[in-house]
Design a protein around this motif. Sequence first.
Motif, short mmCIF file in Angstrom:
data_model
loop_
_atom_site.label_atom_id
_atom_site.label_comp_id
_atom_site.label_asym_id
_atom_site.label_seq_id
_atom_site.Cartn_x
_atom_site.Cartn_y
_atom_site.Cartn_z
N ASN A 56 0.83 -1.20 0.00
CA ASN A 56 0.00 0.00 0.00
C ASN A 56 0.87 1.25 0.00
OD1 ASN A 56 -2.66 1.31 0.28
ND2 ASN A 56 -1.87 1.95 2.26
N GLN A 57 1.98 1.20 0.78
CA GLN A 57 2.91 2.33 0.80
C GLN A 57 3.55 2.52 -0.57
OE1 GLN A 57 5.88 2.01 3.83
NE2 GLN A 57 6.84 3.97 3.33
N GLU A 58 3.98 1.39 -1.19
CA GLU A 58 4.56 1.48 -2.53
C GLU A 58 3.55 2.03 -3.53
OE1 GLU A 58 6.05 -2.32 -3.57
OE2 GLU A 58 7.69 -2.30 -2.11
N TYR A 59 2.28 1.60 -3.39
CA TYR A 59 1.24 2.08 -4.29
C TYR A 59 1.06 3.59 -4.15
CZ TYR A 59 -3.43 2.90 -6.15
OH TYR A 59 -4.51 3.41 -6.84
N GLU A 60 1.04 4.07 -2.89
CA GLU A 60 0.88 5.50 -2.66
C GLU A 60 2.08 6.28 -3.23
OE1 GLU A 60 0.34 5.95 1.50
OE2 GLU A 60 -1.75 5.24 1.48
N GLU A 61 3.30 5.74 -3.03
CA GLU A 61 4.49 6.39 -3.58
C GLU A 61 4.44 6.40 -5.10
OE1 GLU A 61 7.73 4.25 -1.95
OE2 GLU A 61 7.60 5.17 0.04
N THR A 62 3.98 5.27 -5.69
CA THR A 62 3.87 5.20 -7.15
C THR A 62 2.86 6.22 -7.67
OG1 THR A 62 4.41 2.84 -7.11
CG2 THR A 62 3.36 3.69 -9.10
N GLN A 63 1.74 6.34 -6.97
CA GLN A 63 0.73 7.32 -7.38
C GLN A 63 1.29 8.74 -7.30
OE1 GLN A 63 -1.46 5.09 -8.94
NE2 GLN A 63 -2.85 6.72 -8.41
N GLU A 64 2.09 9.00 -6.26
CA GLU A 64 2.70 10.32 -6.12
C GLU A 64 3.68 10.59 -7.26
OE1 GLU A 64 5.24 12.91 -2.81
OE2 GLU A 64 4.56 10.86 -2.37
N VAL A 65 4.48 9.55 -7.61
CA VAL A 65 5.42 9.70 -8.73
C VAL A 65 4.67 9.98 -10.03
CG1 VAL A 65 7.10 8.49 -10.16
CG2 VAL A 65 7.25 8.33 -7.68
N ILE A 66 3.57 9.23 -10.23
CA ILE A 66 2.78 9.41 -11.45
C ILE A 66 2.20 10.83 -11.50
CG2 ILE A 66 0.66 8.70 -12.63
CD1 ILE A 66 1.24 5.85 -11.67
N ALA A 67 1.72 11.30 -10.34
CA ALA A 67 1.16 12.65 -10.28
C ALA A 67 2.23 13.69 -10.60
CB ALA A 67 0.55 12.90 -8.91
N ASN A 68 3.43 13.49 -10.02
CA ASN A 68 4.53 14.42 -10.29
C ASN A 68 4.92 14.38 -11.76
OD1 ASN A 68 4.65 15.20 -7.62
ND2 ASN A 68 6.18 13.68 -7.07
N ARG A 69 4.97 13.14 -12.32
CA ARG A 69 5.33 13.01 -13.73
C ARG A 69 4.32 13.73 -14.62
NH1 ARG A 69 4.21 7.56 -16.75
NH2 ARG A 69 2.18 8.57 -16.56
N ASN A 70 3.03 13.55 -14.29
CA ASN A 70 2.00 14.22 -15.08
C ASN A 70 2.12 15.74 -14.98
OD1 ASN A 70 0.97 11.75 -15.84
ND2 ASN A 70 -0.56 11.70 -14.20
N SER A 71 2.45 16.21 -13.75
CA SER A 71 2.63 17.65 -13.57
C SER A 71 3.81 18.17 -14.38
CB SER A 71 2.83 17.96 -12.08
OG SER A 71 3.06 19.33 -11.89
N ILE A 72 4.92 17.40 -14.33
CA ILE A 72 6.11 17.79 -15.10
C ILE A 72 5.82 17.76 -16.59
CG2 ILE A 72 8.47 17.12 -15.69
CD1 ILE A 72 8.74 16.12 -12.80
N GLN A 73 5.08 16.71 -17.02
CA GLN A 73 4.74 16.59 -18.44
C GLN A 73 3.89 17.77 -18.89
OE1 GLN A 73 5.91 14.17 -20.58
NE2 GLN A 73 5.04 15.53 -22.12
N ASP A 74 2.98 18.20 -18.02
CA ASP A 74 2.15 19.38 -18.35
C ASP A 74 3.03 20.62 -18.52
OD1 ASP A 74 -0.09 17.83 -18.25
OD2 ASP A 74 -0.61 18.36 -16.18
N GLU A 75 4.02 20.76 -17.61
CA GLU A 75 4.93 21.91 -17.71
C GLU A 75 5.76 21.83 -18.99
OE1 GLU A 75 7.29 22.21 -14.23
OE2 GLU A 75 5.60 22.49 -12.88
N VAL A 76 6.23 20.59 -19.32
CA VAL A 76 7.02 20.41 -20.54
C VAL A 76 6.18 20.76 -21.77
CG1 VAL A 76 8.14 18.69 -22.02
CG2 VAL A 76 8.59 18.70 -19.56
#
Length: 216
Positions: free
Chosen positions: A80-100
């Motif tokens: 569950n912790q790994e899942y939450e961390e993965t979701q956070e990474v995905i959210a950050n990646r999406n945010s970065i992709q939006d900025e790119v």
Amino acid sequence: MTEETRKNRWKNWNFWFKVGGGIIVAVLLYVIGHKFASIELEEEAMKYEDVKKRVEEKHDQLEETQKKLDNIKNELRENNQEYEETQEVIANRNSIQDEVDKLAGQVTEKKGEVKELKKEIKDKNKELQSVTGEIKEAKGKPITLSAGKFVVGEDLPANRYKVTPNGNGNFFVNDGVDVNVILGNDGDFYESEYVFEAFEGDKIELTSSATFTPVE
């Protein structure tokens, strides 16, 4: 011995025979009963030990099951912790992709603006030439330089020159500080000719051959 005496004696023997027989039967019954009771007690003891052994086995199985359950809970917690961390990474990646994507859009927009500015500059240069007249060539033969690095005063006399390309390439003077243009005839980003003042000691760099014509 009289008949009466015999009868009494027989009665006494018969009495004691019955008493003895009764005692023997009672003893036998006691022994048999004790034997059966012992067997039943042994069987009950065996049943108790068997039940106790099974209870202990079930208790061990229960402890082992509890350990497995605890391990599964720990794994679920970690997953569950790994899942939450993965979701956070995905959210950050999406945010970065939006900025790119946003920056890429800005770059494309700026490229369009630069292209328009170059076109405007080229048009203004044409207007300037039409107003002031064409640049007059001065006395002196044109000098063609190949791709390479040159020094004004050694490879090219100091003068005012019109540079025309013999291909497509970069033209730098003093590492691009004084002149930094692309010579060529293939589009809006290329200059078909360029006029500059060459001073003694200037360093020229060409990535393609060009012709230097002296002008007034």
